[in-house]
Design an enzyme around this catalytic site. Sequence first.
Site, mmCIF file in Angstrom:
data_model
loop_
_atom_site.group_PDB
_atom_site.id
_atom_site.type_symbol
_atom_site.label_atom_id
_atom_site.label_comp_id
_atom_site.label_asym_id
_atom_site.label_seq_id
_atom_site.Cartn_x
_atom_site.Cartn_y
_atom_site.Cartn_z
ATOM 1 N N LYS A 185 -28.246 -51.637 79.377
ATOM 2 C CA LYS A 185 -28.073 -51.902 77.945
ATOM 3 C C LYS A 185 -26.620 -51.565 77.622
ATOM 4 O O LYS A 185 -26.312 -50.793 76.712
ATOM 5 C CB LYS A 185 -29.081 -51.047 77.157
ATOM 6 C CG LYS A 185 -29.163 -51.354 75.682
ATOM 7 C CD LYS A 185 -29.699 -52.729 75.347
ATOM 8 C CE LYS A 185 -29.514 -53.015 73.864
ATOM 9 N NZ LYS A 185 -29.758 -54.438 73.525
ATOM 10 N N ASP A 223 -39.022 -47.213 83.995
ATOM 11 C CA ASP A 223 -40.385 -46.838 83.603
ATOM 12 C C ASP A 223 -41.013 -47.944 82.756
ATOM 13 O O ASP A 223 -42.135 -48.389 83.010
ATOM 14 C CB ASP A 223 -40.338 -45.525 82.804
ATOM 15 C CG ASP A 223 -41.719 -45.111 82.330
ATOM 16 O OD1 ASP A 223 -42.656 -45.142 83.144
ATOM 17 O OD2 ASP A 223 -41.858 -44.755 81.137
ATOM 18 N N ASP A 251 -44.220 -51.009 83.766
ATOM 19 C CA ASP A 251 -45.537 -51.202 83.123
ATOM 20 C C ASP A 251 -45.678 -52.658 82.696
ATOM 21 O O ASP A 251 -46.736 -53.274 82.856
ATOM 22 C CB ASP A 251 -45.713 -50.284 81.917
ATOM 23 C CG ASP A 251 -46.438 -48.975 82.265
ATOM 24 O OD1 ASP A 251 -46.272 -48.484 83.399
ATOM 25 O OD2 ASP A 251 -47.176 -48.437 81.400
HETATM 26 C C1 IPM Z 1 -44.451 -43.022 85.528
HETATM 27 C C2 IPM Z 1 -44.878 -42.171 84.362
HETATM 28 C C3 IPM Z 1 -43.983 -40.967 84.213
HETATM 29 C C4 IPM Z 1 -42.565 -41.477 83.998
HETATM 30 C C5 IPM Z 1 -44.386 -40.007 83.077
HETATM 31 C C6 IPM Z 1 -45.796 -39.487 83.265
HETATM 32 C C7 IPM Z 1 -43.441 -38.871 82.914
HETATM 33 O O1 IPM Z 1 -44.926 -42.927 83.201
HETATM 34 O O2 IPM Z 1 -44.417 -42.518 86.657
HETATM 35 O O3 IPM Z 1 -44.196 -44.213 85.334
HETATM 36 O O4 IPM Z 1 -42.169 -41.793 82.874
HETATM 37 O O5 IPM Z 1 -41.842 -41.560 84.987
HETATM 38 MN MN MN Z 2 -44.630 -45.037 83.522
#
Ligand code: IPM
Ligand code: MN
Length: 376
Positions: free
Chosen positions: A212, A269, A273
Amino acid sequence: MTPENLTPASCDLHCDTFPRVSPKKRIAVIPGDGIGKEVIPQAVRVLEAVGADLAFSHFDWGADRYLADKTTVPADGFAMLARDFDAILMGAFGDPRVPSNVHAKEILLGMRFQMDLYANVRPVRLMDASLCPLKGVEPNGVDFVVIRENTEGVYGDLGGVFKQGTPDEIAIQEDINTRKGVERITRYAFEYCAANKKGDGSPRRRALLCDKSNAMTHAGGLWQRVFKEVGGEYPQIEKQHMYVDALCMQMVRDPREFDVIVTNNMFGDIITDLAAGMQGGLGMAASGNLHPGKTSMFEPVHGSAPLIAGKNMANPLGAILTAAMMLSHLGMTARAEKIETAVLEAVRLHKTTADIGGTLGTREAGEWVAKSVAHR
Ligand code: IPM
Ligand code: MN
Ligand code: NAD
């Protein structure tokens, strides 16, 4: 198909061919909380069924232990793991009975930081078209890897609050980006790209920096300079750049165009997801936390999912694919591929949990894969 081992493994393919003459690899198993305690036993069962020469030691680190005796990580716990184990297989941490989740921070982030597991490798591969919420995406169409910096960024928790509880309250969360940290993760990404193939056997060709830098100019500038410099050593690899917001849009429009993405801790992170959504959800996503030459840790990308914990509902395939990733890292690539093939078959035959369209429970889905690998 399997993310290849980038470490100089002490055991190569001979482990698979002549298991009896190789020393057993020592695996620390830390299931953690919630569904971690359900999916990790299934991963271990599959590792046993595939005949991998492993010696497991189980550790009860997690919320129950913390609530019982206030221990998060026992004294010298990380030194013990680094000294006595070849790899760590971990579940997830987070429990509503520990509102601060201090144990999760000390165990998970503590392990990443103190064991210096700087490369969080998160492969994203669509196994079957039915798992992708997007139209017209073929299996193998989605096959990329996110290389997430795992020891710096905003995760260092440097900062503080000032005038807490007043209307003038200030909260500062620093974003740490060191030359050394940015350079080693960038190099890891280029090396990964140079050394690994896609699931269909074609070479990886492109490394993309996700940042970013238009808004976060200081940190972004460092990442940009390092990416250009290190990238210069890899003339055969195509270089790309995207701002993280545009990348999210593009991942939803057409995830086929990605290959190797390198990014900082927080963006890594978030985008993993999102990427998990492209491969069937969090229940399907695997990861490794690596430092070449050191004891590394493998965990599914998902968390402890308190709402479904204890109900035999959690999808164990992400944890099982994580176990395969660990085997590959330890040099047992043939067994890793057996597991991946069995998982693929489970998905195709709908021998899965409900989140990806099956009717099985966690244990039954694990059992199906275990039986399948045992017969291969
Ligand atoms: C991941 C999780 C962790 C992160 C959290 C639980 C701190 O979301 O491993 O993706 O943000 O790294
Ligand atoms: Mn995560
Ligand atoms: P989560 O990953 O636990 O759950 C997000 C959603 O995905 C939920 O709907 C959940 O039911 C579903 N889900 C996750 N894994 C699944 C699986 N294997 N099978 C089927 N469905 C699955 O994330 P969250 O809800 O944001 O966090 C819950 C707790 O886990 C929090 O305490 C969080 O901090 C923690 N967490 C830990 C880790 C880790 O230890 N590696 C990772 C992420 C979140």
